[in-house]
Design an enzyme around this catalytic site. Structure first.
Site, PDB file in Angstrom:
ATOM      1  N   GLY A  13       0.813  -1.226   0.000  1.00  0.00           N
ATOM      2  CA  GLY A  13       0.000   0.000   0.000  1.00  0.00           C
ATOM      3  C   GLY A  13       0.837   1.264   0.000  1.00  0.00           C
ATOM      4  O   GLY A  13       0.483   2.272   0.618  1.00  0.00           O
ATOM      5  N   VAL A  51       9.608   8.048   0.937  1.00  0.00           N
ATOM      6  CA  VAL A  51      10.301   9.068   0.134  1.00  0.00           C
ATOM      7  C   VAL A  51       9.753   8.936  -1.286  1.00  0.00           C
ATOM      8  O   VAL A  51       8.931   8.075  -1.561  1.00  0.00           O
ATOM      9  CB  VAL A  51      11.834   8.897   0.152  1.00  0.00           C
ATOM     10  CG1 VAL A  51      12.433   9.392   1.434  1.00  0.00           C
ATOM     11  CG2 VAL A  51      12.211   7.442  -0.110  1.00  0.00           C
ATOM     12  N   LYS A  82       6.191  21.256 -10.115  1.00  0.00           N
ATOM     13  CA  LYS A  82       7.570  20.948 -10.518  1.00  0.00           C
ATOM     14  C   LYS A  82       7.676  21.219 -12.014  1.00  0.00           C
ATOM     15  O   LYS A  82       6.923  20.653 -12.791  1.00  0.00           O
ATOM     16  CB  LYS A  82       7.896  19.481 -10.229  1.00  0.00           C
ATOM     17  CG  LYS A  82       9.211  19.042 -10.841  1.00  0.00           C
ATOM     18  CD  LYS A  82       9.506  17.566 -10.629  1.00  0.00           C
ATOM     19  CE  LYS A  82      10.695  17.167 -11.505  1.00  0.00           C
ATOM     20  NZ  LYS A  82      11.032  15.759 -11.391  1.00  0.00           N
TER      21      LYS A  82
END
Ligand SMILES: Cc1cc2nc3c(=O)[nH]c(=O)nc-3n(C[C@H](O)[C@H](O)[C@H](O)COP(=O)(O)OP(=O)(O)OC[C@H]3O[C@@H](n4cnc5c(N)ncnc54)[C@H](O)[C@@H]3O)c2cc1C
Length: 514
Positions: A13, A51, A82
């Site tokens: 998950g 991360v 971004k």
């Protein structure tokens, strides 16, 4: 063998598991009323990697197709824009050494290759600023759109920076409440196979047996299904990409309205590179390094020096990273997505885009029954193997082009023995012709198109020999495109808001839904 594929079981998950669940469930909504199920089993005890904050513009259409509101996504995932990556100190290591790999294609990219014209022109402008406004938008700290630009639409192409933990939680809620994904919180203890080697079911500690027709391994580095159970070997690429560890740390802003870059900053160091990503409430940073070329203590010192003395109280987390991927990705009735399929250093944020592309391929090519699954899996393995190979080449390109020789890390990186043959040949070819549209990057959904190679090559001072005569026939078309770019740059610079201002406005008012 003709059993219909009706029950999809995803184990894991994290970002891979939930994106895969969402992409498949959204694509097969119609079938879900007729017994097609997507179940996601996730351990309550094994945390996600947490991360993975840089993405590609593909995520916009992925989220849109899943029915996600972009405003909700921004608000709940601590997300920001971004517009590419700035690579500092990669070419010479000097303080003013930097170039952009932006997300906009060069002006008129599909009609005309501007590289020979730029090389011929000697205008004093960088390749990036000659062909796209995006580097200057990043320098100015501008957003890629306005508050009036509807959700998912852009004035300058963009992807996102996001908080990985919040993103998984957000996707889980969306997938279970809007797309009908069944969520089981349980540890898989045994993977049960039939005599043919297919996976029949997974047995869990808390929720009993979970049978399925197709199993998707999203268990992260442990690769519990494809690696541990089906025994698919790992193909190590640490002889090409030398970094094998990361120190990651979240950094608070000095004040809540501190400027926030709308690009990832990647700063080369003596044994690797540091990433720096601006989210609305904090920065995400980390040092990716080679333990063959520095020690953990030195790496820690390097990262803390980069962050400055005001952050000396922070404690980075070490993550061992093994560069490489499974020899195949789909075996029997099990396919791996995400870290279970492999991992490469996050220099170009290529992991999440590969998750999206893999999940999309699985959902588009969902085999009707077990009989045809092996045909689909062979195709999946071919395409996915190609993609991993091309990403390895592209990441290595950043190292091969460096002129840095100031440490063994950089010297080892340009050792011909570490450079894949295909990349060596291409670099040789590119001395005489620049990469473009037709140049082997001919697949639909190429992860890094020829434009990406152009930005890195010419950003890093690579020179292609061009003859002035080659440019004559297309000179006026090229001049027009270059002038169009200058005009577009002026217009966008005067029109676009500051990156943080737009993020604040989205939090307050939201973007217009499409
Ligand atoms: C330092 C670093 C920086 C990165 N930066 C980027 C980036 O900028 N951009 C990018 O695209 N990618 C990046 N990545 C990669 C990115 O983090 C991953 O691709 C992404 O998070 C997907 O992870 P995952 O879901 O495959 O695995 P994980 O997040 O590790 O999830 C694994 C899941 O499997 C479950 N699980 C494991 N064992 C069991 C079991 N026995 N039973 C049930 N469940 C189980 C766990 O509970 C968890 O839910 C980075 C990676 C690293 C290491």
């Amino acid at each position: 063998m003709t059993q219909r594929i009706q029950s999809i079981v995803i184990v894991g998950g994290g970002t891979a598991g939930w994106l895969t669940a969402g992409i498949i469930a959204a694509r097969h909504q119609g079938r879900m009323k007729a017994g097609f199920t997507v179940t996601l089993v996730e351990s309550p005890n094994v945390p996600i990697i947490g991360v993975g904050e840089g993405t590609w513009p593909t995520l916009r259409s992925t989220l849109q197709k899943m029915g996600v509101s972009e405003t909700d996504f921004f608000r709940r995932c601590d997300a920001a824009f971004k517009q590419g990556a700035k690579f500092a100190k990669w070419t010479t290591g000097a303080d003013d050494d930097a170039y952009y790999h932006p997300l906009m294609l060069p002006q008129g990219f599909t009609q005309l290759n501007l590289v020979p014209h730029w090389l011929n022109e000697h205008s004093g402008r960088t390749f990036c600023e000659t062909v796209t406004p995006q580097g200057q938008l990043c320098d100015d700290g501008l957003a890629p759109k306005m508050i009036t630009t509807p959700e998912y639409q852009a004035l300058a192409n963009y992807a996102y920076h996001l908080d990985a933990g919040k993103f998984s939680t957000f996707l889980a809620q969306h997938c279970t409440t809007k797309l009908g994904v069944r969520h089981v919180l349980a540890d898989v203890t045994t993977v049960n196979q039939s005599q043919t080697g297919d996976i029949r079911r997974v047995d869990t500690r808390q929720a009993g047996e979970i049978p399925g027709d197709l199993f998707i391994d999203c268990t992260g580095f442990s690769a519990l299904l494809l690696g541990k159970t089906l025994g698919v070997p790992f193909k190590d690429c640490s002889d090409v990409l030398l970094c094998d560890a990361a120190l990651a740390v979240q950094v608070p802003y000095e004040c809540s309205d501190a400027p926030m870059a709308s690009h990832t900053i990647s700063t080369a160091q003596s044994a690797g590179w540091i990433w720096d990503i601006g989210l609305p409430t904090r920065r995400g940073t980390g040092y990716v390094y080679s333990t063959r070329h520095t020690t953990d203590d030195q790496a820690h010192e390097t990262l803390m020096r980069y962050l400055g003395p005001q952050h000396s109280n922070l404690t980075p987390r070490k993550i061992a990273i093994r560069g490489g991927h499974r020899e195949i990705f789909w075996k029997k009735n099990c396919v791996a997505v995400g870290l279970a399929a492999g991992f490469l250093e996050p220099l170009e944020a290529s992991a999440i885009v590969l998750i999206e592309l893999s999940a999309k391929l699985i959902s588009e090519q969902m085999p009707a029954n077990r009989e045809v699954m092996d045909i689909v899996s062979a195709r999946f393995n071919e395409v996915t193997g190609y993609r991993w190979g091309r990403i390895i080449d592209f990441l290595k390109l950043h190292y091969v082009l460096t002129k840095r020789r100031d440490s063994t890390f950089w010297r080892d990186n340009v050792d011909p023995a570490t450079i894949p043959e295909r990349l060596k040949n291409l670099i040789h070819l590119w001395k005489y012709q620049s990469p473009w549209f037709f140049d082997e990057f001919d697949r639909l959904e190429e992860v890094f198109p020829a434009a990406s190679y152009q930005y890195v090559l010419y950003g890093m001072d690579f020179r292609t020999e061009v003859e002035a005569a080659d440019c004559t026939a297309t000179q006026s078309a090229a001049s027009k495109l270059i002038n169009d770019n200058l005009a577009m740059t002026r217009r966008l610079r005067s029109q676009l808001p500051k990156n943080r201002d737009l993020i604040n406005k989205i939090a307050q008012y939201g973007l217009q839904p499409i």
